[in-house]
Design a protein around this motif. Structure first.
Motif, mmCIF file in Angstrom:
data_model
loop_
_atom_site.group_PDB
_atom_site.id
_atom_site.type_symbol
_atom_site.label_atom_id
_atom_site.label_comp_id
_atom_site.label_asym_id
_atom_site.label_seq_id
_atom_site.Cartn_x
_atom_site.Cartn_y
_atom_site.Cartn_z
ATOM 1 N N ASN A 256 -10.675 -1.029 -3.056
ATOM 2 C CA ASN A 256 -9.345 -0.828 -3.611
ATOM 3 C C ASN A 256 -8.368 -1.891 -3.084
ATOM 4 O O ASN A 256 -8.229 -2.091 -1.880
ATOM 5 C CB ASN A 256 -8.829 0.563 -3.264
ATOM 6 C CG ASN A 256 -7.469 0.802 -3.869
ATOM 7 O OD1 ASN A 256 -6.469 0.309 -3.374
ATOM 8 N ND2 ASN A 256 -7.432 1.525 -4.967
ATOM 9 N N THR B 264 -3.327 -4.163 2.499
ATOM 10 C CA THR B 264 -2.672 -3.585 3.677
ATOM 11 C C THR B 264 -3.431 -3.932 4.956
ATOM 12 O O THR B 264 -2.830 -4.358 5.954
ATOM 13 C CB THR B 264 -2.576 -2.056 3.536
ATOM 14 O OG1 THR B 264 -2.025 -1.764 2.256
ATOM 15 C CG2 THR B 264 -1.716 -1.451 4.614
ATOM 16 N N MET C 217 1.328 5.896 1.455
ATOM 17 C CA MET C 217 0.919 5.744 0.053
ATOM 18 C C MET C 217 -0.448 5.079 -0.045
ATOM 19 O O MET C 217 -1.308 5.502 -0.822
ATOM 20 C CB MET C 217 1.966 4.909 -0.706
ATOM 21 C CG MET C 217 3.220 5.681 -1.076
ATOM 22 S SD MET C 217 4.643 4.597 -1.326
ATOM 23 C CE MET C 217 4.027 3.532 -2.589
ATOM 24 N N VAL C 218 -0.654 4.031 0.767
ATOM 25 C CA VAL C 218 -1.942 3.328 0.734
ATOM 26 C C VAL C 218 -3.062 4.259 1.199
ATOM 27 O O VAL C 218 -4.156 4.281 0.625
ATOM 28 C CB VAL C 218 -1.885 2.055 1.606
ATOM 29 C CG1 VAL C 218 -3.258 1.418 1.706
ATOM 30 C CG2 VAL C 218 -0.879 1.073 1.037
ATOM 31 N N VAL D 130 -4.123 6.593 -1.564
ATOM 32 C CA VAL D 130 -4.992 5.915 -2.527
ATOM 33 C C VAL D 130 -6.370 5.671 -1.912
ATOM 34 O O VAL D 130 -7.399 5.931 -2.533
ATOM 35 C CB VAL D 130 -4.358 4.577 -2.980
ATOM 36 C CG1 VAL D 130 -5.317 3.788 -3.846
ATOM 37 C CG2 VAL D 130 -3.066 4.849 -3.738
ATOM 38 N N GLY D 131 -6.377 5.199 -0.660
ATOM 39 C CA GLY D 131 -7.642 4.869 -0.006
ATOM 40 C C GLY D 131 -8.560 6.076 0.150
ATOM 41 O O GLY D 131 -9.777 5.958 0.075
ATOM 42 N N TRP E 122 -2.117 3.217 -9.114
ATOM 43 C CA TRP E 122 -1.765 2.514 -7.879
ATOM 44 C C TRP E 122 -1.380 1.067 -8.129
ATOM 45 O O TRP E 122 -0.696 0.451 -7.310
ATOM 46 C CB TRP E 122 -2.895 2.597 -6.849
ATOM 47 C CG TRP E 122 -4.223 2.111 -7.347
ATOM 48 C CD1 TRP E 122 -5.254 2.884 -7.798
ATOM 49 C CD2 TRP E 122 -4.680 0.758 -7.446
ATOM 50 N NE1 TRP E 122 -6.312 2.111 -8.172
ATOM 51 C CE2 TRP E 122 -5.992 0.793 -7.960
ATOM 52 C CE3 TRP E 122 -4.120 -0.484 -7.149
ATOM 53 C CZ2 TRP E 122 -6.747 -0.358 -8.202
ATOM 54 C CZ3 TRP E 122 -4.867 -1.636 -7.380
ATOM 55 C CH2 TRP E 122 -6.163 -1.560 -7.905
ATOM 56 N N LEU F 41 -5.146 -2.136 -2.915
ATOM 57 C CA LEU F 41 -4.033 -1.729 -2.041
ATOM 58 C C LEU F 41 -4.504 -1.676 -0.594
ATOM 59 O O LEU F 41 -3.825 -2.148 0.323
ATOM 60 C CB LEU F 41 -3.512 -0.343 -2.426
ATOM 61 C CG LEU F 41 -2.630 -0.170 -3.652
ATOM 62 C CD1 LEU F 41 -2.055 1.228 -3.654
ATOM 63 C CD2 LEU F 41 -1.529 -1.191 -3.691
ATOM 64 N N VAL F 42 -5.679 -1.082 -0.395
ATOM 65 C CA VAL F 42 -6.209 -0.935 0.954
ATOM 66 C C VAL F 42 -6.530 -2.313 1.541
ATOM 67 O O VAL F 42 -6.164 -2.609 2.690
ATOM 68 C CB VAL F 42 -7.473 -0.043 0.934
ATOM 69 C CG1 VAL F 42 -8.037 0.105 2.330
ATOM 70 C CG2 VAL F 42 -7.142 1.320 0.333
#
Lengths: 236, 317
Positions: A18, A24, B64-65, B68-69, B171, A20-21
């Motif tokens: 993913n 980050t 938030m991350v 999703v994760g 996301w 986003l992960v």
């Protein structure tokens, strides 16, 4: 050492984790490796996230687009195109590419965009043209058409906007050269973008022409061989 | 000023908050509380970005991350209009449907060009920091009202439809902001300097052709890493364009500037890091492969990159 963050990004995207992960983790790792305290990194996260809220402007378009879709805007866009005999997916996208590129060159960046123009209008028009021509279009080809619609928007915007003198990129470069004591002229910078802008349009419209041919090969034959095939009436 | 950028963010935040209420209440969503929390937190960061201290915004982003994760963000049911229903309304409204859709670009262009320096009394009408953004926000509000009148819909329907679209993007809606954040961290950690040092090491300083090749490829690759050609230009220009192309080979800086930025844009077309151009549209257009738009763009990007290298070489030569 700080390149570990870049490596994490490449590996993460390659493994299709993913995004986003991945982003980050890469951000936290880069910050920690560079010796920033965790609290400081999180503060930077929050600060940059807030400064870049403008990137999520598409949210403000959602109510309009949603309401219009509920009333059949996409079908109407396809319907409108189905009346034009010469329309093909590739031709519609070529015309859009031209409008988008010239518009951006005149400083009219906001005439296009994925949420407000491509999803509700351009993509359904291109799909509608294909459906009028070939009947039912399989999902795989529909996705290909939609991806092409998004690409035409990007390509037209990117290579058109730098022809406009007052655009961010030109001002950034002018400022940078000024700082380094080199004479630069925004008008001349914008003009020297024109050869590439023309080349992009030629290359991409050839590709869209070939895309039409590919759709012809894949879907046209089926239409001819199948006697029960009747051109789908989009107005139904 | 009367209409500020912050006001547009507040509108975005309110839209998001209203959507999140429906997500919280959506029984068809197996993770409705976590999903709702995701949109709720995101809306708060939009709405109160100026008020909440950055550290807490950062914490909210990380939560938030995490949601999703850990697979907490799921889709629900949206009570969409049936195909017949849509078709019936479409027949009634016909081409009138295009009016609100076209109002957005037209009013944005008009607003950002004509109203940019307009003042009411001593107050500037549009925020000079980003008049286009404010004009787009106002254009959308006028378009929403027009669309509600035209389709005889209530604000409630508008919110429900917004939620359908917002959850379709999922996301990916946060990704552009988060990538920009990563760019900031890369910059403060000195990634740019390291990359330009590497590039400067591989460059053969005597051959104009190879300097041009490394410079243009460097612009494209650096842009792919940062997701933004604006970040690549100062680094690559300071490392290669000024010392070698301009000072040593006597190139015209205007030509270098124009062509190198385009070389960077070729990189933008090929990278998932430019999420708002490549990944968000894939989500918005229901493409299964999030990299589908990039796949379509790569051939054009490579042709144009080659053209830029050749053009720059012959212009300097």
């Amino acid at each position: 050492m700080v390149l570990i963050g870049v490596a994490l990004i490449i590996i993460g995207f390659a493994l299709r984790l993913n995004s986003l992960v991945v982003v980050t983790v890469a951000g936290l790792a880069t910050g920690l490796i560079a010796g920033m305290p965790l609290k400081e990194i999180i503060t930077q996260f929050g600060e940059a996230f807030t400064t870049n809220r403008y990137m999520s402007i598409l949210i403000v378009t959602l109510p309009v687009i949603g309401l219009l879709e509920r009333s059949g805007l996409q079908n109407q866009a396809g319907h409108l195109v189905s009346k034009i005999k010469a329309a093909t997916a590739g031709r519609i996208l070529t015309i859009y590419l031209l409008i988008r590129e010239i518009g951006a060159a005149l400083g009219l960046n906001s005439i296009g965009g994925h949420p407000q123009t491509v999803r509700p209008l351009i993509a359904p028009m291109a799909e509608g043209a294909a459906e009028t021509k070939y009947g039912e279009v399989p999902e795989e080809e529909k996705e290909e058409i939609r991806a092409h619609a998004a690409a035409a928007d990007n390509i037209g915007l990117f290579f058109g906007e730098d022809i406009f003198v007052a655009v961010g990129a030109i001002l950034l470069m002018k400022g940078f050269f000024d700082q380094n004591g080199i004479d630069a002229d925004p008008i001349s910078m914008a003009l020297w973008g024109i050869p590439t802008a023309i080349f992009v349009f030629i290359v991409h419209s050839i590709r869209l022409y070939l895309f039409d041919k590919k759709l012809d090969r894949k879907l046209g034959k089926r239409a001819k061989n199948d006697p029960s095939f009747s051109k789908k009436d989009v107005s139904k | 000023m009367i209409f500020s950028v912050e006001l547009v963010y507040i509108i975005m935040g309110i839209i998001g908050l209203c959507c999140s209420i429906y997500t919280f209440l959506d029984k068809a969503n197996p993770r409705r509380l976590l999903s709702g929390l995701f949109y709720f937190l995101y809306s708060l960061t939009l709405l109160l970005g100026k008020v909440i201290p950055p550290f807490y915004i950062g914490i909210m982003v990380i939560i938030m991350v995490l949601i999703v994760g850990l697979g907490g963000l799921k889709k629900g049911q949206y009570g969409e209009a049936s195909a017949e229903h849509r078709e019936e309304r479409r027949k009634r409204l016909g081409n009138l449907l295009f009016i609100p859709a076209l109002l957005i670009p037209i009013l944005t262009v008009v607003g950002s060009k004509l109203l940019v320096n307009v003042k009411l009394g001593s107050l500037q009408l549009l925020d000079p920091a980003n008049p286009t953004l404010v004009a787009l926000g106002i254009a959308c509000i006028i378009a929403i009202i027009t669309a509600m009148g035209l389709t005889k819909s209530t604000p409630k329907t508008a919110v429900k439809e917004s939620r359908r679209l917002l959850e379709a993007i999922g996301w990916a809606v946060v990704l552009p902001q988060l990538l920009a954040t990563l760019g900031t961290i890369f910059t403060s950690a000195g990634v740019g300097k390291v990359v330009s040092d590497v590039v400067a090491k591989v460059i053969p300083e005597t051959s104009l052709f190879w300097v041009v090749v490394v410079f243009c490829l460097g612009m494209a690759i650096f842009t792919m890493i940062m997701g933004n050609a604006f970040a690549a230009f100062p680094v690559m220009a300071a490392g290669i364009a000024i010392p070698l192309l301009i000072k040593q080979f006597g190139a015209n800086p205007n030509q270098i500037a124009a062509i190198s930025m385009f070389a960077g844009y070729c990189g933008t077309l090929m990278t998932p890091m430019a999420a708002n151009f490549n990944i968000v549209p894939a989500a918005l257009l229901d493409l299964k492969d999030k990299n589908h738009v990039i796949r379509v763009q790569v051939p054009t990007a490579l042709f144009v990159l080659a053209f830029n290298i050749i053009l720059m070489y012959f212009l300097i030569k």
